[in-house]
Scaffold this active site. Structure first.
Site, PDB file in Angstrom:
ATOM      1  N   GLY A   1      13.461   3.565  -9.506  1.00 31.52           N
ATOM      2  CA  GLY A   1      13.799   4.268 -10.743  1.00 31.52           C
ATOM      3  C   GLY A   1      14.683   5.490 -10.593  1.00 31.52           C
ATOM      4  O   GLY A   1      14.646   6.383 -11.441  1.00 31.52           O
TER       5      GLY A   1
ATOM      6  N   ARG B   1       9.139 -17.958 -17.774  1.00 37.29           N
ATOM      7  CA  ARG B   1      10.089 -16.873 -18.041  1.00 37.29           C
ATOM      8  C   ARG B   1      10.279 -16.705 -19.552  1.00 37.29           C
ATOM      9  O   ARG B   1      10.351 -15.597 -20.072  1.00 37.29           O
ATOM     10  CB  ARG B   1      11.432 -17.202 -17.363  1.00 37.29           C
ATOM     11  CG  ARG B   1      12.439 -16.079 -17.431  1.00 37.29           C
ATOM     12  CD  ARG B   1      13.759 -16.459 -16.771  1.00 37.29           C
ATOM     13  NE  ARG B   1      13.617 -16.856 -15.387  1.00 37.29           N
ATOM     14  CZ  ARG B   1      13.497 -16.019 -14.364  1.00 37.29           C
ATOM     15  NH1 ARG B   1      13.503 -14.728 -14.578  1.00 37.29           N
ATOM     16  NH2 ARG B   1      13.365 -16.470 -13.139  1.00 37.29           N
TER      17      ARG B   1
ATOM     18  N   HIS C   1      25.039  -3.174 -11.256  1.00 37.28           N
ATOM     19  CA  HIS C   1      24.861  -4.077 -10.118  1.00 37.28           C
ATOM     20  C   HIS C   1      25.545  -3.470  -8.884  1.00 37.28           C
ATOM     21  O   HIS C   1      26.704  -3.068  -8.947  1.00 37.28           O
ATOM     22  CB  HIS C   1      25.470  -5.445 -10.442  1.00 37.28           C
ATOM     23  CG  HIS C   1      25.297  -6.414  -9.312  1.00 37.28           C
ATOM     24  ND1 HIS C   1      24.099  -7.059  -9.080  1.00 37.28           N
ATOM     25  CD2 HIS C   1      26.146  -6.820  -8.336  1.00 37.28           C
ATOM     26  CE1 HIS C   1      24.230  -7.822  -8.011  1.00 37.28           C
ATOM     27  NE2 HIS C   1      25.454  -7.697  -7.535  1.00 37.28           N
TER      28      HIS C   1
ATOM     29  N   GLU D   1      25.739   5.567  -8.473  1.00 38.36           N
ATOM     30  CA  GLU D   1      25.218   4.995  -9.724  1.00 38.36           C
ATOM     31  C   GLU D   1      24.539   6.062 -10.576  1.00 38.36           C
ATOM     32  O   GLU D   1      24.739   6.100 -11.798  1.00 38.36           O
ATOM     33  CB  GLU D   1      24.188   3.893  -9.404  1.00 38.36           C
ATOM     34  CG  GLU D   1      24.793   2.682  -8.739  1.00 38.36           C
ATOM     35  CD  GLU D   1      23.777   1.578  -8.460  1.00 38.36           C
ATOM     36  OE1 GLU D   1      24.194   0.430  -8.375  1.00 38.36           O
ATOM     37  OE2 GLU D   1      22.571   1.882  -8.316  1.00 38.36           O
TER      38      GLU D   1
HETATM   39  C1  GAR Z   1      20.313  -0.065  -7.999  1.00 38.62           C
HETATM   40  O1  GAR Z   1      21.119   0.082  -6.868  1.00 38.62           O
HETATM   41  C2  GAR Z   1      20.861  -1.143  -8.916  1.00 38.62           C
HETATM   42  O2  GAR Z   1      22.258  -1.273  -8.867  1.00 38.62           O
HETATM   43  C3  GAR Z   1      20.202  -2.379  -8.354  1.00 38.62           C
HETATM   44  O3  GAR Z   1      18.906  -1.979  -8.005  1.00 38.62           O
HETATM   45  C4  GAR Z   1      18.935  -0.597  -7.630  1.00 38.62           C
HETATM   46  C5  GAR Z   1      17.819   0.093  -8.381  1.00 38.62           C
HETATM   47  O4  GAR Z   1      17.639   1.395  -7.934  1.00 38.62           O
HETATM   48  N1  GAR Z   1      20.205  -3.435  -9.312  1.00 38.62           N
HETATM   49  C6  GAR Z   1      20.274  -4.708  -8.983  1.00 38.62           C
HETATM   50  O5  GAR Z   1      20.332  -5.107  -7.840  1.00 38.62           O
HETATM   51  C7  GAR Z   1      20.287  -5.661 -10.171  1.00 38.62           C
HETATM   52  N2  GAR Z   1      20.722  -6.949  -9.771  1.00 38.62           N
HETATM   53  P1  GAR Z   1      16.718   2.417  -8.710  1.00 38.62           P
HETATM   54  O6  GAR Z   1      15.389   1.713  -9.001  1.00 38.62           O
HETATM   55  O7  GAR Z   1      16.524   3.537  -7.749  1.00 38.62           O
HETATM   56  O8  GAR Z   1      17.425   2.818  -9.972  1.00 38.62           O
END
Ligand code: GAR
EC number: 2.1.2.2
Length: 182
Positions: A11, A62, A106, A171
């Site tokens: 998160g 799902r 992503h 990100e």
């Molecule tokens: C992030 O790097 C995001 O881009 C990736 O998971 C991570 C979550 O980090 N998402 C994916 O791989 C979706 N396919 P966080 O929980 O620390 O925000």
């Protein structure tokens, strides 16, 4: 602009979206997770945000799981559904119901490396550049229209762990800004 944030794990993106809420143009009205152990649940609590926890393992398909999600979303009627490390594929009907309203981040320079293990795949390929992509969610996995993409250089001593950290840092900076400009 009201948003709901979906997460499955650590998160850091959720945290950054919440931290930047006041100075940017959106309001997090609720958060959602499929993982009862996700750290994002505590982050939500710290920001006094109601977090809906729905364990996907308790559903036999799902579609049934996503029907519950749809009921939850219909009650809230957010402007956007923001996926921030949400590691479940959405069923087609949910994507159609919330067409052009679901955004994902992503950790790769799409269309390179859709799916999992993106940092490892970039390292194995000997890529010089890696990065992250913010895009609309469509029924094709990690292939919807791109909203923003940002790259970093891969250094010779980079590892999966160092890239994970660098990409998350990037990100955490660009996701809130991009959401605010939707
Ligand atoms: C992030 O790097 C995001 O881009 C990736 O998971 C991570 C979550 O980090 N998402 C994916 O791989 C979706 N396919 P966080 O929980 O620390 O925000």
């Amino acid at each position: 602009m009201n948003i709901v944030v979906f997460f499955s794990g650590t998160g850091t993106n959720l945290q950054s979206i919440l931290q930047n809420e006041k100075k940017l143009n959106y309001k997090v009205i609720s958060t959602f997770t499929n993982n009862p152990d996700a750290s994002g649940i505590d982050i939500s609590k710290n920001f006094n945000i109601d977090c809906k926890i729905l364990d996907h393992k308790k559903f036999d398909s799902r579609e049934k799981f996503d029907e519950e999600i749809n009921i939850y979303l219909q009650k809230l009627n957010p402007d956007y559904v923001i996926l921030a490390g949400y590691m479940r594929i959405l069923s087609n009907f949910l994507v159609e119901k919330w067409k052009q309203k679901i955004i994902n981040i992503h950790p790769s320079l799409l269309p390179k490396y859709p799916g999992l293990n993106t940092h490892e795949r970039a390292l194995l390929a000997g890529d010089k550049l890696h990065g992250t992509t913010i895009h609309y969610v469509t029924s094709d996995l990690d292939a919807g229209p791109i909203i923003r993409q940002q790259s970093i250089e891969i250094e010779p001593d980079d590892t999966i762990e160092s890239l994970t950290e660098k990409i998350k840092k990037l990100e955490n900076k660009i996701y809130p800004e991009t959401i605010s400009n939707l």
